[in-house]
Design a protein around this motif. Structure first.
Motif, PDB file in Angstrom:
ATOM      1  N   LEU A 219      18.826  73.868  27.174  1.00 45.06           N
ATOM      2  CA  LEU A 219      18.565  73.341  28.426  1.00 45.06           C
ATOM      3  C   LEU A 219      17.406  73.508  29.353  1.00 45.06           C
ATOM      4  O   LEU A 219      16.156  74.468  29.105  1.00 45.06           O
ATOM      5  N   SER A 220      16.872  72.783  29.308  1.00 39.38           N
ATOM      6  CA  SER A 220      15.182  72.981  30.717  1.00 39.38           C
ATOM      7  C   SER A 220      14.775  72.907  31.668  1.00 39.38           C
ATOM      8  O   SER A 220      13.445  73.508  32.205  1.00 39.38           O
ATOM      9  N   VAL A 221      16.556  73.903  32.497  1.00 36.50           N
ATOM     10  CA  VAL A 221      16.116  73.836  34.075  1.00 36.50           C
ATOM     11  C   VAL A 221      17.229  75.183  33.867  1.00 36.50           C
ATOM     12  O   VAL A 221      17.457  75.432  33.379  1.00 36.50           O
ATOM     13  N   PRO A 222      16.531  76.270  34.516  1.00 39.51           N
ATOM     14  CA  PRO A 222      17.699  77.235  34.992  1.00 39.51           C
ATOM     15  C   PRO A 222      19.007  76.292  35.704  1.00 39.51           C
ATOM     16  O   PRO A 222      19.268  75.939  36.193  1.00 39.51           O
ATOM     17  N   VAL A 223      20.095  77.715  35.293  1.00 44.60           N
ATOM     18  CA  VAL A 223      21.577  76.733  36.046  1.00 44.60           C
ATOM     19  C   VAL A 223      22.156  78.347  37.419  1.00 44.60           C
ATOM     20  O   VAL A 223      21.517  79.366  36.357  1.00 44.60           O
ATOM     21  N   LEU A 224      21.911  77.815  38.041  1.00 44.63           N
ATOM     22  CA  LEU A 224      22.577  79.299  39.075  1.00 44.63           C
ATOM     23  C   LEU A 224      24.203  79.057  39.473  1.00 44.63           C
ATOM     24  O   LEU A 224      24.834  77.704  39.716  1.00 44.63           O
ATOM     25  N   LEU A 225      24.939  79.480  39.570  1.00 43.35           N
ATOM     26  CA  LEU A 225      26.945  79.808  39.391  1.00 43.35           C
ATOM     27  C   LEU A 225      26.944  80.828  40.503  1.00 43.35           C
ATOM     28  O   LEU A 225      26.891  81.473  40.814  1.00 43.35           O
ATOM     29  N   VAL A 226      27.637  79.629  40.850  1.00 49.01           N
ATOM     30  CA  VAL A 226      28.849  80.051  42.267  1.00 49.01           C
ATOM     31  C   VAL A 226      30.000  79.796  41.941  1.00 49.01           C
ATOM     32  O   VAL A 226      30.744  79.237  41.399  1.00 49.01           O
ATOM     33  N   GLN A 227      31.163  81.119  41.294  1.00 46.24           N
ATOM     34  CA  GLN A 227      32.309  81.965  41.374  1.00 46.24           C
ATOM     35  C   GLN A 227      33.278  82.377  41.876  1.00 46.24           C
ATOM     36  O   GLN A 227      32.575  83.519  42.002  1.00 46.24           O
ATOM     37  N   HIS A 228      34.095  82.306  42.919  1.00 49.10           N
ATOM     38  CA  HIS A 228      34.506  83.118  43.452  1.00 49.10           C
ATOM     39  C   HIS A 228      35.089  84.140  42.432  1.00 49.10           C
ATOM     40  O   HIS A 228      36.494  83.962  41.910  1.00 49.10           O
ATOM     41  N   LEU A 229      35.062  85.905  42.701  1.00 47.84           N
ATOM     42  CA  LEU A 229      35.571  86.589  42.217  1.00 47.84           C
ATOM     43  C   LEU A 229      35.895  87.679  43.141  1.00 47.84           C
ATOM     44  O   LEU A 229      35.509  87.806  44.002  1.00 47.84           O
TER      45      LEU A 229
ATOM     46  N   TYR B  68      14.424  65.849  37.807  1.00 48.88           N
ATOM     47  CA  TYR B  68      15.391  67.639  38.125  1.00 48.88           C
ATOM     48  C   TYR B  68      14.585  68.447  37.589  1.00 48.88           C
ATOM     49  O   TYR B  68      13.966  69.248  36.102  1.00 48.88           O
ATOM     50  N   GLY B  69      15.195  69.768  38.368  1.00 47.30           N
ATOM     51  CA  GLY B  69      14.458  71.499  38.085  1.00 47.30           C
ATOM     52  C   GLY B  69      15.436  72.243  38.233  1.00 47.30           C
ATOM     53  O   GLY B  69      15.094  73.818  37.986  1.00 47.30           O
ATOM     54  N   ILE B  70      16.191  71.727  38.821  1.00 40.74           N
ATOM     55  CA  ILE B  70      17.575  73.060  39.375  1.00 40.74           C
ATOM     56  C   ILE B  70      19.134  72.803  38.807  1.00 40.74           C
ATOM     57  O   ILE B  70      19.276  70.988  39.160  1.00 40.74           O
ATOM     58  N   VAL B  71      20.101  73.406  38.046  1.00 45.42           N
ATOM     59  CA  VAL B  71      21.739  73.310  38.476  1.00 45.42           C
ATOM     60  C   VAL B  71      22.229  74.103  38.903  1.00 45.42           C
ATOM     61  O   VAL B  71      22.113  75.356  38.793  1.00 45.42           O
ATOM     62  N   ALA B  72      23.465  73.034  39.934  1.00 45.95           N
ATOM     63  CA  ALA B  72      23.904  74.891  40.605  1.00 45.95           C
ATOM     64  C   ALA B  72      25.020  74.136  40.487  1.00 45.95           C
ATOM     65  O   ALA B  72      25.736  73.134  40.037  1.00 45.95           O
ATOM     66  N   VAL B  73      25.476  75.238  39.691  1.00 44.03           N
ATOM     67  CA  VAL B  73      27.580  74.527  39.712  1.00 44.03           C
ATOM     68  C   VAL B  73      27.970  75.900  40.662  1.00 44.03           C
ATOM     69  O   VAL B  73      28.193  77.366  40.762  1.00 44.03           O
ATOM     70  N   ALA B  74      29.491  75.336  40.579  1.00 42.50           N
ATOM     71  CA  ALA B  74      30.126  75.996  41.698  1.00 42.50           C
ATOM     72  C   ALA B  74      31.861  75.940  41.151  1.00 42.50           C
ATOM     73  O   ALA B  74      32.625  75.290  41.270  1.00 42.50           O
ATOM     74  N   SER B  75      32.593  76.491  41.133  1.00 44.11           N
ATOM     75  CA  SER B  75      34.604  76.813  41.226  1.00 44.11           C
ATOM     76  C   SER B  75      35.010  78.002  41.572  1.00 44.11           C
ATOM     77  O   SER B  75      34.500  79.167  42.005  1.00 44.11           O
ATOM     78  N   SER B  76      36.289  77.703  41.308  1.00 42.13           N
ATOM     79  CA  SER B  76      37.564  79.113  41.857  1.00 42.13           C
ATOM     80  C   SER B  76      38.520  79.182  40.946  1.00 42.13           C
ATOM     81  O   SER B  76      38.001  79.349  40.182  1.00 42.13           O
ATOM     82  N   ALA B  77      39.384  78.690  41.883  1.00 44.21           N
ATOM     83  CA  ALA B  77      40.610  78.797  40.808  1.00 44.21           C
ATOM     84  C   ALA B  77      40.534  78.553  39.457  1.00 44.21           C
ATOM     85  O   ALA B  77      40.279  77.198  39.375  1.00 44.21           O
ATOM     86  N   GLY B  78      40.468  79.137  38.482  1.00 40.89           N
ATOM     87  CA  GLY B  78      40.551  77.857  37.182  1.00 40.89           C
ATOM     88  C   GLY B  78      39.443  77.662  36.832  1.00 40.89           C
ATOM     89  O   GLY B  78      39.403  77.251  35.666  1.00 40.89           O
ATOM     90  N   GLY B  79      38.331  78.325  37.178  1.00 46.78           N
ATOM     91  CA  GLY B  79      36.869  78.188  37.177  1.00 46.78           C
ATOM     92  C   GLY B  79      36.291  79.232  35.742  1.00 46.78           C
ATOM     93  O   GLY B  79      36.038  77.817  35.258  1.00 46.78           O
ATOM     94  N   ILE B  80      36.955  80.003  34.822  1.00 44.89           N
ATOM     95  CA  ILE B  80      36.380  80.449  34.623  1.00 44.89           C
ATOM     96  C   ILE B  80      36.822  79.661  32.387  1.00 44.89           C
ATOM     97  O   ILE B  80      35.782  79.409  31.857  1.00 44.89           O
ATOM     98  N   GLN B  81      38.029  79.037  32.756  1.00 38.84           N
ATOM     99  CA  GLN B  81      37.977  77.842  31.183  1.00 38.84           C
ATOM    100  C   GLN B  81      37.379  76.249  31.709  1.00 38.84           C
ATOM    101  O   GLN B  81      36.620  76.211  30.973  1.00 38.84           O
ATOM    102  N   GLY B  82      37.005  75.474  32.928  1.00 40.70           N
ATOM    103  CA  GLY B  82      36.386  75.016  33.152  1.00 40.70           C
ATOM    104  C   GLY B  82      34.815  75.229  32.361  1.00 40.70           C
ATOM    105  O   GLY B  82      34.460  74.330  32.605  1.00 40.70           O
ATOM    106  N   LEU B  83      34.597  76.310  33.631  1.00 40.30           N
ATOM    107  CA  LEU B  83      32.879  77.142  32.881  1.00 40.30           C
ATOM    108  C   LEU B  83      32.946  77.008  31.245  1.00 40.30           C
ATOM    109  O   LEU B  83      31.903  76.971  30.946  1.00 40.30           O
ATOM    110  N   SER B  84      33.579  77.377  30.955  1.00 40.59           N
ATOM    111  CA  SER B  84      33.667  77.291  29.511  1.00 40.59           C
ATOM    112  C   SER B  84      33.466  76.700  29.117  1.00 40.59           C
ATOM    113  O   SER B  84      32.069  76.300  28.223  1.00 40.59           O
ATOM    114  N   LYS B  85      34.102  75.354  28.837  1.00 42.42           N
ATOM    115  CA  LYS B  85      33.935  73.866  28.703  1.00 42.42           C
ATOM    116  C   LYS B  85      32.234  74.047  29.202  1.00 42.42           C
ATOM    117  O   LYS B  85      31.841  72.944  28.008  1.00 42.42           O
TER     118      LYS B  85
END
Length: 199
Positions: free
Chosen positions: A37-47, A11-28
């Motif tokens: 963590l040995s790879v980058p994390v790319l994140l889409v949160q609807h803002l 594995y070389g990358i982790v991509a994460v997506a969230s929207s409503a309720g996402g800040i709490q979920g992403l925080s956890k």
């Protein structure tokens, strides 16, 4: 300049997506990923693009990983969380360089999880991990299919445990999801996947 790109391991990358309720979920999720963590994390949160975003500051207080808004032309760094800025799609190329675009909305949103996941699938193939968390709508479902079709691994938050079940349920409904997990179990699975390379 390829030293930043993980060239070995499954594995070389982790991509994460969230929207409503996402800040709490992403925080956890981010808080449980640990500091090394040995790879980058790319994140889409609807803002909401009408307001200055403080998401990077908020999440940085909840994780040991560096957190920043993604910048066009920068290289994704291992152990760093790169967040799509408001109203900009976030993409990554095979060289690990990030692109931001204000092209049209996808499923009424920008940034789009589908576009991020599709770019990750194209750049990393079977070395991609995609994670769909809480949110309304269907964003991320088509992208999950793209990651799966290239041999990558897709994780969805258990819709029953999500604050808003629309996005994870849409991903699950595609049949492309490998793991359906309660929020508190996702980080351990992600770590287990990306850390296999060290053994």
């Amino acid at each position: 300049m390829t030293a930043e790109l993980p060239s070995s391991g499954p594995y070389g990358i982790v991509a994460v997506a969230s929207s409503a309720g996402g800040i709490q979920g992403l925080s956890k999720l981010l808080g449980a990923l640990g500091p090394e963590l040995s790879v980058p994390v790319l994140l889409v949160q609807h803002l909401d693009p009408r307001h200055r975003t403080v998401i990077a500051d908020v999440l940085a207080r909840r994780t040991d990983l560096p957190v920043k808004l993604a910048e066009a032309g920068e290289r994704a760094r291992a152990g760093t969380v790169h967040i799509a800025p408001p109203d900009r799609h976030l993409l990554i190329g095979a060289d690990g360089v990030l692109t931001l675009t204000d092209s049209e909305l996808v499923h009424f949103v920008r940034p789009s999880a589908d576009l991020l996941f599709e770019s990750v699938a194209g750049a990393y193939g079977e070395r991609a991990v995609a994670v769909v968390l809480t949110g309304t709508g269907r964003d991320g479902a088509m992208g999950a299919e793209a990651v799966s079709s290239r041999g990558g691994t897709v994780i969805a938050q258990d819709p029953a445990s999500a604050e808003f079940s629309g996005m994870p349920q849409a991903a699950v409904d595609t049949g492309a999801v490998d793991f359906v997990l309660p929020l508190e179990e996702i980080a351990a699975v992600v770590r287990g996947l990306v850390e296999v390379k060290r053994q």
